[in-house]
Design an enzyme around this catalytic site. Structure first.
Site, PDB file in Angstrom:
ATOM      1  N   SER A 117      31.211  24.581  47.379  1.00 37.97           N
ATOM      2  CA  SER A 117      31.992  23.402  47.004  1.00 37.97           C
ATOM      3  C   SER A 117      31.320  22.577  45.923  1.00 37.97           C
ATOM      4  CB  SER A 117      32.152  22.525  48.246  1.00 37.97           C
ATOM      5  OG  SER A 117      32.692  21.280  47.896  1.00 37.97           O
ATOM      6  N   TYR A 141      28.811  17.568  54.753  1.00 39.09           N
ATOM      7  CA  TYR A 141      29.622  18.702  54.280  1.00 39.09           C
ATOM      8  C   TYR A 141      28.981  19.345  53.047  1.00 39.09           C
ATOM      9  CZ  TYR A 141      33.237  21.196  51.776  1.00 39.09           C
ATOM     10  OH  TYR A 141      33.915  22.154  51.079  1.00 39.09           O
ATOM     11  N   LYS A 145      27.130  23.127  52.704  1.00 37.16           N
ATOM     12  CA  LYS A 145      27.511  24.190  51.759  1.00 37.16           C
ATOM     13  C   LYS A 145      26.303  24.624  50.925  1.00 37.16           C
ATOM     14  CE  LYS A 145      31.724  25.042  52.788  1.00 37.16           C
ATOM     15  NZ  LYS A 145      32.134  26.397  53.195  1.00 37.16           N
TER      16      LYS A 145
HETATM   17  N1  UFG Z   1      42.968  10.042  47.054  1.00 37.77           N
HETATM   18  C1  UFG Z   1      43.841   8.975  46.932  1.00 37.77           C
HETATM   19  N2  UFG Z   1      44.792   8.821  47.875  1.00 37.77           N
HETATM   20  C2  UFG Z   1      44.935   9.662  48.930  1.00 37.77           C
HETATM   21  C3  UFG Z   1      44.010  10.751  49.066  1.00 37.77           C
HETATM   22  C4  UFG Z   1      43.035  10.904  48.097  1.00 37.77           C
HETATM   23  O1  UFG Z   1      43.749   8.185  45.989  1.00 37.77           O
HETATM   24  O2  UFG Z   1      45.826   9.443  49.753  1.00 37.77           O
HETATM   25  C5  UFG Z   1      41.977  10.255  45.994  1.00 37.77           C
HETATM   26  C6  UFG Z   1      40.543  10.343  46.488  1.00 37.77           C
HETATM   27  O3  UFG Z   1      39.991   9.071  46.666  1.00 37.77           O
HETATM   28  C7  UFG Z   1      39.908  11.152  45.349  1.00 37.77           C
HETATM   29  C8  UFG Z   1      41.046  12.061  44.863  1.00 37.77           C
HETATM   30  O4  UFG Z   1      42.245  11.480  45.375  1.00 37.77           O
HETATM   31  O5  UFG Z   1      39.567  10.296  44.310  1.00 37.77           O
HETATM   32  C9  UFG Z   1      40.944  13.467  45.379  1.00 37.77           C
HETATM   33  O6  UFG Z   1      40.730  13.387  46.787  1.00 37.77           O
HETATM   34  P1  UFG Z   1      40.797  14.658  47.737  1.00 37.77           P
HETATM   35  O7  UFG Z   1      40.523  14.189  49.127  1.00 37.77           O
HETATM   36  O8  UFG Z   1      42.053  15.430  47.512  1.00 37.77           O
HETATM   37  O9  UFG Z   1      39.633  15.576  47.181  1.00 37.77           O
HETATM   38  P2  UFG Z   1      38.079  15.294  47.032  1.00 37.77           P
HETATM   39  O10 UFG Z   1      37.816  15.245  45.554  1.00 37.77           O
HETATM   40  O11 UFG Z   1      37.584  14.172  47.838  1.00 37.77           O
HETATM   41  O12 UFG Z   1      37.498  16.593  47.719  1.00 37.77           O
HETATM   42  C10 UFG Z   1      37.987  17.887  47.406  1.00 37.77           C
HETATM   43  C11 UFG Z   1      37.755  18.805  48.615  1.00 37.77           C
HETATM   44  C12 UFG Z   1      36.290  18.947  48.871  1.00 37.77           C
HETATM   45  C13 UFG Z   1      35.601  19.373  47.617  1.00 37.77           C
HETATM   46  C14 UFG Z   1      35.926  18.427  46.489  1.00 37.77           C
HETATM   47  C15 UFG Z   1      35.344  18.863  45.191  1.00 37.77           C
HETATM   48  O13 UFG Z   1      38.415  18.285  49.744  1.00 37.77           O
HETATM   49  O14 UFG Z   1      36.087  19.914  49.873  1.00 37.77           O
HETATM   50  O15 UFG Z   1      37.327  18.358  46.296  1.00 37.77           O
HETATM   51  O16 UFG Z   1      35.663  17.941  44.169  1.00 37.77           O
HETATM   52  F1  UFG Z   1      34.268  19.385  47.800  1.00 37.77           F
END
Ligand code: UFG
Length: 322
Positions: A117, A141, A145
């Protein structure tokens, strides 16, 4: 050649399974269905229901199906939740990987493609992450990884295990109408759930140091990602050299605000997102170069952002109608 896909009934794993099957590669799936769905499995693929922590079960799945390589997708993937449940995360992701590798050693299976990841980088201080960028995970997490990658590398030295770790960035979209992201914590499913329930989607923070104040991520289509898993498996089968790690990133940053616009365009639903507080642990920006994977693993952005949003929305809204 038969490949075991752990976590093959999950959103990403099921795409990998179907991509392998489409290339004529025999597949067996091991999944405990804690977040996967047996309906995601294509007909005719043998399915072993169970957890990777069950070493006897893993060893018999490897033996019974004459497995020659493993794509290890199974794991607990929620960075935020892992902060509250570190022991659970380490058990699934670190002990689970150890148990799997022990079973592989016992049965004599010596090829593995590991789902890693972008979370191993934490908040990078560079515009474009490469495999050489410093690792600084910010959650159990991400740590789990990174430890998984180390264990593979150590086992490679000790036993000749042929391995590669694919660091996923933000995986979205659907390659099949009946397989979609069911995560309760990620942007696309949360956004679609809100729209389908008639609520306002949330933006977690609009005061980041980015052009529109919302977080920037590197979104990639799950089918493009699955194609590179097939390429990795085929390289290992052919005894061709692979790098220990590859970033599956597109090199393009897209903000949460831009995703909202793309979703408005794709769905035709005119909504105004609610700005909520920042979500702890979110880096402002993470975007990666996929150059190495493009060189070795047929890593090509065959899908645009519009394809990602359209396909994800279609599969998710169809599932609601079914
Ligand atoms: N976000 C919102 N509103 C929501 C959900 C998320 O604004 O309702 C934002 C988050 O704050 C973040 C972005 O959307 O800025 C992406 O969030 P995600 O939860 O979709 O993804 P993440 O970037 O946090 O994490 C994902 C995977 C991880 C991985 C990561 C790598 O879930 O396993 O990408 O960048 F490690």
């Amino acid at each position: 050649m038969t490949w075991l896909v752990t976590g093959g009934a999950g959103y990403i794993g099921a795409h990998v399974v179907r991509a392998l099957v489409d290339r004529g590669i025999d597949v067996v799936v091991l999944d405990d269905l804690s977040s996967g769905h047996d309906s995601f499995l294509p007909a005719g693929v043998p399915f072993v229901q169970g957890n990777i922590l069950d070493g006897d079960l893993v060893a018999s799945a490897l033996r019974d199906h004459a497995v020659t390589g493993v794509v290890h997708v199974a794991g607990f993937k929620y960075a935020g939740v892992s902060v509250q449940r570190p022991l659970h995360t380490y058990a699934q992701n670190v002990t689970g990987t150890l148990v799997l590798l022990q079973a592989m050693a016992e049965v004599g299976v010596s090829r593995i493609v590991f789902s890693s990841s972008a979370a191993v980088y934490g908040t990078p201080d560079t515009e474009l992450v490469t495999e050489a960028t410093a690792k600084n995970p910010q959650s159990p997490y991400g740590e789990s990884k990174l430890i998984g990658e180390w264990i593979l590398a150590d086992q490679g030295v000790a036993s000749g295990l042929a391995h590669t770790s694919l660091r996923y960035f933000n995986v979205v979209g659907s390659g099949y109408e009946d397989v979609y992201d069911t995560s309760p914590h990620n942007l696309f499913p949360l956004l679609f759930d809100a729209l389908l329930d008639g609520r306002s989607p949330k933006i977690f923070g609009d005061d980041y140091p980015t052009p529109d104040g919302t977080c920037v991520r590197d979104y990639v289509h799950v089918s493009d990602l699955a194609t590179s898993h097939v390429a990795a498996a085929q390289r290992l089968d052919a005894g061709e050299p692979v790098e220990p790690v590859y970033n599956l990133g597109s090199g393009e940053g897209v903000s949460v605000g831009e995703i909202m616009t793309a979703v408005r365009d794709s769905t035709g639903i005119d909504f105004t997102p609610e700005v909520a507080p920042r979500r702890p642990g979110d880096p402002a920006r993470i975007v990666a170069s996929g150059e190495l994977a493009a060189r070795d693993l047929d890593w090509v952005m065959r899908h645009s952002l519009a394809d990602m949003v359209d396909s994800a929305w279609r599969a998710r809204s169809d599932a609601t109608r079914r």
